[in-house]
Design a protein around this motif. Structure first.
Motif, PDB file in Angstrom:
ATOM      1  N   PHE A  72       0.847  -1.182   0.000  1.00  0.00           N
ATOM      2  CA  PHE A  72       0.000   0.000   0.000  1.00  0.00           C
ATOM      3  C   PHE A  72       0.882   1.231   0.000  1.00  0.00           C
ATOM      4  N   THR A  73       0.308   2.348  -0.403  1.00  0.00           N
ATOM      5  CA  THR A  73       1.032   3.620  -0.435  1.00  0.00           C
ATOM      6  C   THR A  73       0.488   4.530   0.653  1.00  0.00           C
ATOM      7  N   PHE A  74       1.399   5.123   1.427  1.00  0.00           N
ATOM      8  CA  PHE A  74       1.005   6.119   2.419  1.00  0.00           C
ATOM      9  C   PHE A  74       0.330   7.281   1.704  1.00  0.00           C
ATOM     10  N   SER A  75      -0.540   7.973   2.406  1.00  0.00           N
ATOM     11  CA  SER A  75      -1.207   9.152   1.834  1.00  0.00           C
ATOM     12  C   SER A  75      -0.201  10.194   1.370  1.00  0.00           C
ATOM     13  N   ASN A  76       0.946  10.279   2.073  1.00  0.00           N
ATOM     14  CA  ASN A  76       1.957  11.280   1.717  1.00  0.00           C
ATOM     15  C   ASN A  76       3.128  10.691   0.925  1.00  0.00           C
ATOM     16  N   GLY A  77       2.925   9.492   0.359  1.00  0.00           N
ATOM     17  CA  GLY A  77       3.973   8.854  -0.436  1.00  0.00           C
ATOM     18  C   GLY A  77       4.703   7.787   0.347  1.00  0.00           C
ATOM     19  N   GLY A  78       5.448   6.967  -0.322  1.00  0.00           N
ATOM     20  CA  GLY A  78       6.140   5.851   0.320  1.00  0.00           C
ATOM     21  C   GLY A  78       5.225   4.646   0.423  1.00  0.00           C
ATOM     22  N   CYS A  79       5.802   3.475   0.666  1.00  0.00           N
ATOM     23  CA  CYS A  79       5.038   2.233   0.671  1.00  0.00           C
ATOM     24  C   CYS A  79       5.196   1.464   1.970  1.00  0.00           C
ATOM     25  N   PHE A  80       4.177   0.679   2.280  1.00  0.00           N
ATOM     26  CA  PHE A  80       4.218  -0.239   3.416  1.00  0.00           C
ATOM     27  C   PHE A  80       3.474  -1.509   3.011  1.00  0.00           C
ATOM     28  N   ILE A  81       3.629  -2.543   3.802  1.00  0.00           N
ATOM     29  CA  ILE A  81       3.051  -3.858   3.510  1.00  0.00           C
ATOM     30  C   ILE A  81       1.994  -4.197   4.570  1.00  0.00           C
ATOM     31  N   VAL A  82       0.907  -4.826   4.139  1.00  0.00           N
ATOM     32  CA  VAL A  82      -0.055  -5.437   5.055  1.00  0.00           C
ATOM     33  C   VAL A  82      -0.021  -6.932   4.767  1.00  0.00           C
ATOM     34  N   ARG A  83       0.130  -7.710   5.832  1.00  0.00           N
ATOM     35  CA  ARG A  83       0.197  -9.160   5.681  1.00  0.00           C
ATOM     36  C   ARG A  83      -0.377  -9.825   6.924  1.00  0.00           C
ATOM     37  N   GLU A  84      -0.600 -11.114   6.799  1.00  0.00           N
ATOM     38  CA  GLU A  84      -1.089 -11.899   7.922  1.00  0.00           C
ATOM     39  C   GLU A  84      -0.011 -11.981   8.996  1.00  0.00           C
ATOM     40  N   ALA A  85      -0.413 -11.825  10.248  1.00  0.00           N
ATOM     41  CA  ALA A  85       0.522 -12.010  11.365  1.00  0.00           C
ATOM     42  C   ALA A  85       0.697 -13.510  11.598  1.00  0.00           C
ATOM     43  N   LEU A  86       1.927 -13.927  11.755  1.00  0.00           N
ATOM     44  CA  LEU A  86       2.252 -15.340  11.909  1.00  0.00           C
ATOM     45  C   LEU A  86       2.853 -15.598  13.290  1.00  0.00           C
ATOM     46  N   PRO A  87       2.844 -16.848  13.736  1.00  0.00           N
ATOM     47  CA  PRO A  87       3.414 -17.160  15.055  1.00  0.00           C
ATOM     48  C   PRO A  87       4.854 -16.671  15.232  1.00  0.00           C
ATOM     49  N   GLU A  88       5.621 -16.692  14.157  1.00  0.00           N
ATOM     50  CA  GLU A  88       7.018 -16.246  14.263  1.00  0.00           C
ATOM     51  C   GLU A  88       7.137 -14.727  14.444  1.00  0.00           C
ATOM     52  N   ASP A  89       6.007 -14.019  14.340  1.00  0.00           N
ATOM     53  CA  ASP A  89       5.983 -12.575  14.585  1.00  0.00           C
ATOM     54  C   ASP A  89       5.757 -12.231  16.062  1.00  0.00           C
ATOM     55  N   ALA A  90       5.675 -13.227  16.903  1.00  0.00           N
ATOM     56  CA  ALA A  90       5.288 -13.023  18.304  1.00  0.00           C
ATOM     57  C   ALA A  90       6.105 -11.932  18.998  1.00  0.00           C
ATOM     58  N   GLU A  91       7.409 -11.959  18.870  1.00  0.00           N
ATOM     59  CA  GLU A  91       8.241 -10.957  19.541  1.00  0.00           C
ATOM     60  C   GLU A  91       7.941  -9.552  19.017  1.00  0.00           C
ATOM     61  N   LYS A  92       7.839  -9.416  17.705  1.00  0.00           N
ATOM     62  CA  LYS A  92       7.564  -8.105  17.108  1.00  0.00           C
ATOM     63  C   LYS A  92       6.170  -7.599  17.487  1.00  0.00           C
ATOM     64  N   VAL A  93       5.190  -8.487  17.521  1.00  0.00           N
ATOM     65  CA  VAL A  93       3.832  -8.090  17.890  1.00  0.00           C
ATOM     66  C   VAL A  93       3.794  -7.655  19.352  1.00  0.00           C
ATOM     67  N   LEU A  94       4.487  -8.374  20.203  1.00  0.00           N
ATOM     68  CA  LEU A  94       4.530  -8.025  21.623  1.00  0.00           C
ATOM     69  C   LEU A  94       5.217  -6.675  21.820  1.00  0.00           C
ATOM     70  N   THR A  95       6.305  -6.437  21.129  1.00  0.00           N
ATOM     71  CA  THR A  95       7.003  -5.145  21.209  1.00  0.00           C
ATOM     72  C   THR A  95       6.086  -4.028  20.732  1.00  0.00           C
ATOM     73  N   TYR A  96       5.425  -4.246  19.601  1.00  0.00           N
ATOM     74  CA  TYR A  96       4.485  -3.256  19.069  1.00  0.00           C
ATOM     75  C   TYR A  96       3.377  -2.974  20.087  1.00  0.00           C
ATOM     76  N   THR A  97       2.809  -4.024  20.654  1.00  0.00           N
ATOM     77  CA  THR A  97       1.699  -3.869  21.599  1.00  0.00           C
ATOM     78  C   THR A  97       2.118  -3.051  22.808  1.00  0.00           C
ATOM     79  N   LYS A  98       3.301  -3.311  23.320  1.00  0.00           N
ATOM     80  CA  LYS A  98       3.805  -2.533  24.461  1.00  0.00           C
ATOM     81  C   LYS A  98       3.928  -1.052  24.089  1.00  0.00           C
ATOM     82  N   GLU A  99       4.443  -0.782  22.902  1.00  0.00           N
ATOM     83  CA  GLU A  99       4.607   0.605  22.452  1.00  0.00           C
ATOM     84  C   GLU A  99       3.260   1.299  22.277  1.00  0.00           C
TER      85      GLU A  99
END
Length: 182
Positions: A9-36
């Motif tokens: 996807f494209t940000f409203s102000n330009g640049g790109c990001f990805i949307v994908r399914e969260a997987l079990p191996e994302d656990a550490e990153k999801v937990l870090t994100y949630t804390k933030e």
């Protein structure tokens, strides 16, 4: 099992990001994100001190979602860093499994830039293709005007108000109940 191919996807102000399914191996990153996000968002019910989930528990939770065809967790990523998250859970009984609700959050610096819209569109596309899901619901703080506008634009309608549903150090807050039939 939900199978969501990563989408760019494209940000409203330009640049790109990805949307994908969260997987079990994302656990550490999801937990870090949630804390933030819990430390930075006034529009979430959970407080930072209430998050006691371990990485193993997070991994088990994500595994459960990945293995259930009627549940979904999505991440929005920029350079492999999570900037947004959405999770959808349907009812667990025969009579209510046709409907479910979701929660969504976006890091402050990426709000109002298309990330929430991308997560929402991806989830609604998945739900529309799911043979079980007929109704998608949510609860939103009544003063979260940006989120409410996004949901209305996506076709969600008001179903009710939970008065004084949340109590913070600032006082009571109402929650709007919104839903969309697919």
């Amino acid at each position: 099992m939900a199978i969501i191919e990563p989408k760019q996807f494209t940000f409203s102000n330009g640049g790109c990001f990805i949307v994908r399914e969260a997987l079990p191996e994302d656990a550490e990153k999801v937990l870090t994100y949630t804390k933030e996000i819990l430390a930075d968002s006034p529009h979430l019910i959970t407080t930072p001190e209430e998050l006691t989930q371990t990485e193993d528990q997070q991994e088990a939770w994500l595994t459960n979602i990945v293995e259930d065809a009627n549940k979904l967790a999505l991440v929005a990523e920029l350079d492999e860093v999570i900037i947004g998250f959405l999770d959808f859970h349907n009812g667990n009984r025969i009579r209510n499994r046709h409907q479910g609700s979701f929660g969504m959050s976006v890091k402050r610096e990426y709000r109002n830039n298309g990330v929430g819209k991308a997560l929402l569109e991806t989830m609604l596309e998945w739900a529309s293709e799911n043979e079980t899901i007929e109704k998608v619901s949510l609860e939103v703080f009544s003063d979260n005007f940006g989120a409410i506008a996004l949901y209305k634009k996506a076709g969600f309608e008001m179903e009710g108000i939970k008065r004084k549903a949340v109590k913070t150090e600032d006082g009571y807050h109402n929650l709007f109940l919104m839903a969309k039939f697919l």
